[in-house]
Design a protein around this motif. Structure first.
Motif, PDB file in Angstrom:
ATOM      1  N   ALA A   1       0.838  -1.205   0.000  1.00 50.45           N
ATOM      2  CA  ALA A   1       0.000   0.000   0.000  1.00 50.45           C
ATOM      3  C   ALA A   1       0.870   1.252   0.000  1.00 50.45           C
ATOM      4  O   ALA A   1       0.525   2.256  -0.659  1.00 50.45           O
ATOM      5  N   ILE A   2       1.990   1.191   0.699  1.00 52.63           N
ATOM      6  CA  ILE A   2       2.891   2.359   0.737  1.00 52.63           C
ATOM      7  C   ILE A   2       3.439   2.624  -0.670  1.00 52.63           C
ATOM      8  O   ILE A   2       3.426   3.762  -1.147  1.00 52.63           O
ATOM      9  N   ALA A   3       3.881   1.554  -1.335  1.00 53.32           N
ATOM     10  CA  ALA A   3       4.405   1.703  -2.703  1.00 53.32           C
ATOM     11  C   ALA A   3       3.315   2.244  -3.633  1.00 53.32           C
ATOM     12  O   ALA A   3       3.572   3.123  -4.471  1.00 53.32           O
ATOM     13  N   PHE A   4       2.101   1.746  -3.467  1.00 54.27           N
ATOM     14  CA  PHE A   4       0.964   2.198  -4.280  1.00 54.27           C
ATOM     15  C   PHE A   4       0.701   3.690  -4.030  1.00 54.27           C
ATOM     16  O   PHE A   4       0.480   4.463  -4.962  1.00 54.27           O
ATOM     17  N   GLY A   5       0.761   4.091  -2.761  1.00 48.90           N
ATOM     18  CA  GLY A   5       0.538   5.495  -2.394  1.00 48.90           C
ATOM     19  C   GLY A   5       1.613   6.400  -2.980  1.00 48.90           C
ATOM     20  O   GLY A   5       1.301   7.489  -3.501  1.00 48.90           O
ATOM     21  N   VAL A   6       2.869   5.945  -2.921  1.00 46.62           N
ATOM     22  CA  VAL A   6       3.973   6.754  -3.460  1.00 46.62           C
ATOM     23  C   VAL A   6       3.792   6.924  -4.973  1.00 46.62           C
ATOM     24  O   VAL A   6       3.948   8.025  -5.510  1.00 46.62           O
ATOM     25  N   ALA A   7       3.423   5.826  -5.644  1.00 44.25           N
ATOM     26  CA  ALA A   7       3.198   5.896  -7.094  1.00 44.25           C
ATOM     27  C   ALA A   7       2.059   6.868  -7.403  1.00 44.25           C
ATOM     28  O   ALA A   7       2.150   7.682  -8.337  1.00 44.25           O
ATOM     29  N   ASN A   8       0.988   6.811  -6.590  1.00 49.57           N
ATOM     30  CA  ASN A   8      -0.153   7.729  -6.777  1.00 49.57           C
ATOM     31  C   ASN A   8       0.285   9.191  -6.655  1.00 49.57           C
ATOM     32  O   ASN A   8      -0.203  10.062  -7.372  1.00 49.57           O
ATOM     33  N   ALA A   9       1.201   9.435  -5.712  1.00 48.29           N
ATOM     34  CA  ALA A   9       1.635  10.808  -5.440  1.00 48.29           C
ATOM     35  C   ALA A   9       2.290  11.448  -6.662  1.00 48.29           C
ATOM     36  O   ALA A   9       2.167  12.659  -6.881  1.00 48.29           O
ATOM     37  N   PHE A  10       2.965  10.628  -7.443  1.00 49.32           N
ATOM     38  CA  PHE A  10       3.719  11.202  -8.553  1.00 49.32           C
ATOM     39  C   PHE A  10       2.866  11.439  -9.805  1.00 49.32           C
ATOM     40  O   PHE A  10       3.329  12.079 -10.738  1.00 49.32           O
ATOM     41  N   VAL A  11       1.616  10.987  -9.800  1.00 43.81           N
ATOM     42  CA  VAL A  11       0.727  11.273 -10.940  1.00 43.81           C
ATOM     43  C   VAL A  11       0.451  12.782 -11.011  1.00 43.81           C
ATOM     44  O   VAL A  11       0.702  13.409 -12.050  1.00 43.81           O
ATOM     45  N   PRO A  12      -0.035  13.419  -9.922  1.00 40.25           N
ATOM     46  CA  PRO A  12      -0.240  14.876 -10.012  1.00 40.25           C
ATOM     47  C   PRO A  12       1.064  15.653 -10.188  1.00 40.25           C
ATOM     48  O   PRO A  12       1.070  16.704 -10.850  1.00 40.25           O
TER      49      PRO A  12
END
Lengths: 245, 351
Positions: free
Chosen positions: A104-115
């Motif tokens: 979930a942490i990796a998923f969250g970090v990846a999400n952060a870099f979209v914006p």
């Protein structure tokens, strides 16, 4: 060594079974895109507003991505009893929970870099203090994942996980200074803001993107770390008392 | 209905072939030692002062109805539940102090298959191997062997969620032994499985036992316990009522003569009438048209048929039965095996 083999395989299994599934990848992309687009349109499409919007959008993307996924997947595994298999494995509860949250942490970090990537097309991000942004994004993802874990161990049904997540997430949008400065909140709500981990994460990002933080970065990082530890310890305690009867 | 003429699959020690500690002869030193185990859920006692030992290489069975405390005891032995009192030692490790310490020695097959529906059979086995720290090559080779052994090679690449109940059960057992544990806990392994699936699983359990694995099995199927186990504990309402080898348990009823009489229609107060007509027999009416007769001497069919004819009822069948563990169970616990079976079937089980 044996425990780390288990750790790595739990993480890989979760990535394959949940996080890298097409619907979740599209959720991970569309959700931050929608947030960014919405706030950009709302701000009148001014390029200057990007720098003030990005910290909030990045934080929200992480928060919604991690808490949703973790709370739902853990509750789902608990419901179909496959989580028992993990509890029965010769691996410490601390490492097991770290393995479950790492995906979930990796998923969250990846999400952060979209914006952030979107923002790079709209504004000049060369002035951003990246050495602060990267650890802040990771710590926000850790805090959000542990919040998801806390939610997962507090409920027994998947729908409860969703409802309970929103109970925490939506107030955070308004109380953590993501889009509305905490100073402008009514006085009685301000103490509440400082009791929420995202406040400190958002403050680091505001500082890194536009140099407008309230607290010094060391204090923000320290307090965010403290929240991560606290949420993890409380979640472990809940697992021990609620799941190991 | 009726008692099966059950032949034991393996291990046929002669009566009296047991050690002083009560463990079956041939079993090694105690691998599981449980003393004064107790557990309550709120005000409801689930397990009350339970003591037993299981020797290395032994197949030990827990036999009892639903809610007897079988799964709670397994959960305490495996670290999924904390005892309120008592001690558990597995291979000398005090599990009540450190429940994680012995987990690498044990394999667990829960009463419901709990593998990952979204993973294939092969991936499920490999993942379970990894949980016990097995390296990639070793776990993949072992997974292939087990899939072959359990007749699941062709389904190896299919998702677990699409397996039949019997296949799910077999794969769950395979997952429980992927790390070659010294002790295997099997909780109701054949519940909800059809007859041929249950037979296959019993064969697998028997083979594992033959290979030297210590097995702790819980079941509510008396025939299954009788066929498979070296020793059996009868458990009712969280208490162990009796523990012994199958042979010793059956011994007191071996000399008994049992007959089932089936008849055409209900006779009011049949048990009382039979008892007064035949004072040396014990009878138990088992439904509308069936009575079970027991005696210390051979039961003569003629007088009984005549008795029924005098009641205006036709005897449709008279069958001599071999005394079985069911007789002992009913005698000791007062619980009818049929009631246990029906109760489980109501809950979705049933072989």
């Amino acid at each position: 060594m044996r425990e780390w083999i288990a750790f790595w395989n739990i993480l890989v299994k979760d990535m394959r079974a949940y996080y890298l599934k097409p619907p979740n990848i599209s959720w991970g992309l569309i959700f931050p895109l929608a947030w960014t687009g919405m706030f950009f349109v709302k701000s009148g499409g001014e390029v200057s507003s990007v720098m003030s919007l990005l910290p909030g959008v990045v934080t929200l993307s992480i928060l919604f991505g991690t808490t949703s996924m973790l709370a739902v997947t853990v509750t789902f595994e608990k419901r179909n009893r496959s989580f028992e298999r993990l509890l029965l494995a010769p691996i410490s509860l601390e490492l097991l929970m770290l393995a479950k949250t790492s995906g979930a942490i990796a998923f969250g970090v990846a999400n952060a870099f979209v914006p952030i990537v979107m923002g790079a097309f709209l504004a000049d991000l060369s002035g951003v203090a990246w050495p602060s942004v990267v650890p802040a994004v990771v710590l926000i993802a850790v805090a959000s994942a542990f919040l998801g874990l806390f939610i997962a161990v507090s409920v027994s049904e998947v729908f409860e996980a969703q409802t309970f997540s929103n109970f925490f997430r939506f107030p955070m949008i308004f109380l953590c200074g993501l889009f509305f400065p905490i100073e402008k909140l009514p006085t009685f709500l301000k103490p509440l803001s400082y009791m929420l981990p995202l406040t400190y994460g958002a403050d680091i990002l505001h500082g890194a993107f536009s140099g407008s933080s309230v607290l010094p970065p060391v204090a923000d990082f320290g307090l965010l770390l403290l929240f991560c530890l606290l949420l993890f310890i409380v979640s472990l305690k809940n697992v021990r008392t609620r799941w190991i009867l | 209905m009726g008692i099966q003429e059950s032949g034991r699959v393996r291990n046929e020690p002669s009566p009296g072939n047991f050690s002083v500690s009560g463990m079956a002869k041939g079993a090694g030193p105690p691998l599981i030692e449980v003393c004064g185990l107790a557990k309550s859920f709120g005000q409801v006692p689930a397990v009350v002062d339970v003591d037993f030992e299981v020797g290395e290489g032994e197949l030990f069975g827990f036999l009892g109805p639903n809610g007897a405390g079988k799964t709670t005891i397994i959960n305490m032995l495996t670290g999924l539940a904390r005892p309120d009192a008592g001690s558990i030692r597995i291979a000398g490790i005090d599990c009540s102090l450190d429940p994680k310490a012995a987990q690498h020695l044990v394999g667990i097959v829960p009463d419901e298959s709990n593998l990952y529906p979204e993973l294939t059979g092969f991936d499920n086995l490999c993942f379970c191997g990894a949980l016990y720290g097995m390296k990639k090559k070793a776990r993949e080779a072992r997974a292939r062997d087990l899939l072959k052994e359990f007749g699941l090679s062709e389904a190896a690449g299919r998702k677990f969620g699409g397996y039949s109940k019997g296949m799910k059960r077999r794969l769950t057992i395979a997952a429980g032994i992927i790390h070659e544990p010294r002790i295997l806990f099997l909780d109701e392994p054949t519940t909800g499985i059809d007859v041929s699936g249950a037979r296959q699983i019993r064969r697998v359990v028997s083979d594992l036992h033959g290979g030297g694995t210590t097995i702790f099995l819980t079941t509510h199927y008396i025939e299954e316990a009788e066929r498979l186990c070296d020793r059996i504990a009868f458990i009712v309402s969280g208490r162990i009522i009796r523990t012994d080898t199958v042979e010793r348990l059956i011994e007191p009823v071996l000399e008994r003569h049992v007959m089932h009489i089936a008849f055409s229609r209900r006779v009011p107060e049949l048990d009382k009438k039979l008892a007064s007509a035949f004072p040396r027999i014990e009878c138990c009416v088992q439904g509308e048209g069936l009575v079970r007769i027991e005696a210390d001497e051979p039961v003569r069919v003629g007088p009984i048929v005549r008795f029924f004819e005098e009641q205006g009822v036709e005897v449709t069948e008279a069958r001599r039965m071999r005394p079985s563990l069911e007789d002992v169970f009913v005698r000791i616990t007062g619980i009818e095996a049929e009631a246990m079976r029906k109760e489980k079937e109501k809950m979705g089980g049933g072989v």
